[in-house]
Design a protein around this motif. Structure first.
Motif, mmCIF file in Angstrom:
data_model
loop_
_atom_site.group_PDB
_atom_site.id
_atom_site.type_symbol
_atom_site.label_atom_id
_atom_site.label_comp_id
_atom_site.label_asym_id
_atom_site.label_seq_id
_atom_site.Cartn_x
_atom_site.Cartn_y
_atom_site.Cartn_z
ATOM 1 N N GLU A 39 14.466 8.174 8.295
ATOM 2 C CA GLU A 39 13.702 7.127 7.626
ATOM 3 C C GLU A 39 12.335 7.675 7.223
ATOM 4 O O GLU A 39 11.735 8.470 7.929
ATOM 5 C CB GLU A 39 13.508 5.906 8.550
ATOM 6 C CG GLU A 39 14.793 5.254 8.985
ATOM 7 C CD GLU A 39 15.373 5.847 10.252
ATOM 8 O OE1 GLU A 39 16.396 5.315 10.724
ATOM 9 O OE2 GLU A 39 14.834 6.847 10.772
ATOM 10 N N TYR A 40 11.884 7.240 6.081
ATOM 11 C CA TYR A 40 10.588 7.680 5.548
ATOM 12 C C TYR A 40 10.515 9.199 5.398
ATOM 13 O O TYR A 40 9.432 9.772 5.344
ATOM 14 C CB TYR A 40 9.419 7.186 6.414
ATOM 15 C CG TYR A 40 9.269 5.685 6.426
ATOM 16 C CD1 TYR A 40 8.666 5.011 5.371
ATOM 17 C CD2 TYR A 40 9.742 4.928 7.496
ATOM 18 C CE1 TYR A 40 8.526 3.631 5.382
ATOM 19 C CE2 TYR A 40 9.613 3.543 7.519
ATOM 20 C CZ TYR A 40 9.002 2.910 6.460
ATOM 21 O OH TYR A 40 8.867 1.543 6.478
ATOM 22 N N LEU A 66 6.510 2.503 -0.151
ATOM 23 C CA LEU A 66 5.160 3.034 -0.013
ATOM 24 C C LEU A 66 4.725 3.687 -1.310
ATOM 25 O O LEU A 66 5.545 4.309 -2.002
ATOM 26 C CB LEU A 66 5.102 4.074 1.114
ATOM 27 C CG LEU A 66 5.461 3.625 2.522
ATOM 28 C CD1 LEU A 66 5.458 4.822 3.469
ATOM 29 C CD2 LEU A 66 4.515 2.546 3.010
ATOM 30 N N SER A 67 3.464 3.575 -1.625
ATOM 31 C CA SER A 67 2.924 4.283 -2.787
ATOM 32 C C SER A 67 2.939 5.773 -2.479
ATOM 33 O O SER A 67 3.073 6.179 -1.314
ATOM 34 C CB SER A 67 1.491 3.820 -3.065
ATOM 35 O OG SER A 67 0.628 4.277 -2.029
ATOM 36 N N ASP A 68 2.785 6.585 -3.502
ATOM 37 C CA ASP A 68 2.754 8.035 -3.291
ATOM 38 C C ASP A 68 1.638 8.422 -2.326
ATOM 39 O O ASP A 68 1.827 9.273 -1.455
ATOM 40 C CB ASP A 68 2.587 8.775 -4.617
ATOM 41 C CG ASP A 68 3.836 8.717 -5.479
ATOM 42 O OD1 ASP A 68 4.926 8.427 -4.933
ATOM 43 O OD2 ASP A 68 3.734 8.959 -6.697
ATOM 44 N N ASN A 69 0.487 7.775 -2.464
ATOM 45 C CA ASN A 69 -0.631 8.075 -1.581
ATOM 46 C C ASN A 69 -0.307 7.665 -0.141
ATOM 47 O O ASN A 69 -0.606 8.405 0.798
ATOM 48 C CB ASN A 69 -1.906 7.363 -2.049
ATOM 49 C CG ASN A 69 -3.107 7.786 -1.240
ATOM 50 O OD1 ASN A 69 -3.385 8.970 -1.077
ATOM 51 N ND2 ASN A 69 -3.832 6.802 -0.716
ATOM 52 N N ASP A 70 0.308 6.506 0.040
ATOM 53 C CA ASP A 70 0.673 6.065 1.385
ATOM 54 C C ASP A 70 1.735 6.977 2.004
ATOM 55 O O ASP A 70 1.690 7.267 3.198
ATOM 56 C CB ASP A 70 1.167 4.622 1.379
ATOM 57 C CG ASP A 70 0.044 3.624 1.186
ATOM 58 O OD1 ASP A 70 -1.133 3.983 1.422
ATOM 59 O OD2 ASP A 70 0.338 2.474 0.794
ATOM 60 N N LYS A 71 2.690 7.450 1.204
ATOM 61 C CA LYS A 71 3.690 8.403 1.705
ATOM 62 C C LYS A 71 3.007 9.679 2.186
ATOM 63 O O LYS A 71 3.330 10.196 3.255
ATOM 64 C CB LYS A 71 4.703 8.751 0.611
ATOM 65 C CG LYS A 71 5.682 7.658 0.307
ATOM 66 C CD LYS A 71 6.603 8.089 -0.821
ATOM 67 C CE LYS A 71 7.415 6.926 -1.336
ATOM 68 N NZ LYS A 71 8.226 7.276 -2.501
ATOM 69 N N LYS A 72 2.076 10.167 1.391
ATOM 70 C CA LYS A 72 1.345 11.387 1.747
ATOM 71 C C LYS A 72 0.595 11.185 3.056
ATOM 72 O O LYS A 72 0.660 12.021 3.959
ATOM 73 C CB LYS A 72 0.368 11.750 0.627
ATOM 74 C CG LYS A 72 -0.485 12.967 0.896
ATOM 75 C CD LYS A 72 -1.424 13.233 -0.283
ATOM 76 C CE LYS A 72 -2.284 14.433 -0.055
ATOM 77 N NZ LYS A 72 -3.470 14.176 0.751
#
Length: 85
Positions: A39-40, A66-72
């Motif tokens: 997951e994630y 999640l946004s790209d920034n939140d994923k990062k």
């Protein structure tokens, strides 16, 4: 001096709620530390994520978009946890 005063009550309340979710198989979606198994995009690590909690304990991790920034930031957090193991 300002303190937190009785923070143990919130911890005890949370533990009691988790016991109720498990005992009565409530299938509640709550934030918990759960083992990620893909997951994630993470595996082999316990991380705070939303999950379904019922008779089997953590029954399923709920993946929210999640946004790209939140994923990062999430992956950076996971790396930080790994570095502290």
């Amino acid at each position: 001096e300002i303190g937190k005063f009785c923070t143990e009550y919130a911890i005890a309340l949370t533990a009691a709620r988790l016991v109720r979710y498990i005992r009565y198989d409530e299938k509640a979606v709550v934030p918990v530390s759960a083992l990620l198994e893909g997951e994630y995009g993470e595996s082999g690590l316990f991380v705070g994520v939303p999950a379904v909690v019922g008779r089997g304990g953590v029954e399923r991790v709920v993946e929210i978009p999640l946004s790209d920034n939140d994923k990062k930031r999430f992956h950076e957090c996971c790396e930080s946890i790994r570095a502290n193991l």
